[in-house]
Design a protein around this motif. Structure first.
Motif, short mmCIF file in Angstrom:
data_model
loop_
_atom_site.label_atom_id
_atom_site.label_comp_id
_atom_site.label_asym_id
_atom_site.label_seq_id
_atom_site.Cartn_x
_atom_site.Cartn_y
_atom_site.Cartn_z
N GLY A 54 38.88 54.61 21.80
CA GLY A 54 38.22 52.90 22.07
C GLY A 54 37.77 53.73 23.79
O GLY A 54 37.16 53.11 24.55
N ARG A 55 38.15 55.19 24.58
CA ARG A 55 38.42 55.46 25.58
C ARG A 55 37.73 56.29 25.56
O ARG A 55 37.31 57.64 25.66
N LEU A 56 36.19 55.68 26.26
CA LEU A 56 34.77 56.42 26.60
C LEU A 56 34.40 57.11 28.19
O LEU A 56 35.19 55.61 28.96
N SER A 57 34.45 57.77 28.67
CA SER A 57 34.37 58.64 30.03
C SER A 57 32.51 58.09 29.92
O SER A 57 31.79 57.88 29.09
N ALA A 58 32.53 57.71 31.79
CA ALA A 58 30.57 57.69 31.00
C ALA A 58 30.31 59.45 31.12
O ALA A 58 29.04 58.90 30.60
N ARG A 59 30.97 60.36 30.98
CA ARG A 59 29.95 61.32 30.87
C ARG A 59 30.39 61.60 29.21
O ARG A 59 29.25 61.87 28.51
N ASP A 60 31.55 60.93 28.31
CA ASP A 60 31.57 60.89 27.09
C ASP A 60 30.32 60.08 26.75
O ASP A 60 29.30 60.23 25.58
#
Length: 117
Positions: free
Chosen positions: A49-55
């Motif tokens: 559930g941890r997504l970065s903008a890059r992800d």
């Protein structure tokens, strides 16, 4: 037009719905991008559930290419997503759900019902 039975979902951009789909090739691209060795490992990576903008950009770009688009990562990052950042994140999650949710679960298994007049 997206076909939910094929695992496609829409990316709403400037009032249009761009189709996305994580094909085997798109999944291989994501395995490489996220430095994982298998599809289960990729699914586990997204399940945190941890997504970065890059992800989110990588997921959307792979999904667009999987559905036949040709946008590069930087072009996807520059799109005007309907709903802004929340719209982009929701589309990425819907795409992952359509791809990794067990049969009978998730957005792909529950297409929206038509509105009553």
């Amino acid at each position: 037009m997206v076909n939910r039975y094929r695992g496609e979902v829409a990316l709403p951009v400037e009032g249009s719905a761009l189709p996305m789909r994580l094909t085997l090739g798109a999944l291989a691209e994501l395995e490489d991008a996220f430095a994982v060795e298998s599809l289960p490992a990729l699914g586990e990576r997204f399940a945190t559930g941890r997504l970065s903008a890059r992800d989110v950009t990588r997921i959307l770009a792979a999904g667009l290419r999987g559905a036949g688009g040709s946008l590069a990562h930087d072009e996807v990052a520059a799109l005007a997503f309907d709903g802004g950042l929340n719209g982009a994140i929701a589309a990425a999650i819907a795409l992952l759900d359509a791809t990794f949710a067990p049969a009978g679960e998730g957005a792909a298994a529950h297409p929206p019902s038509p509105s009553a007049p």
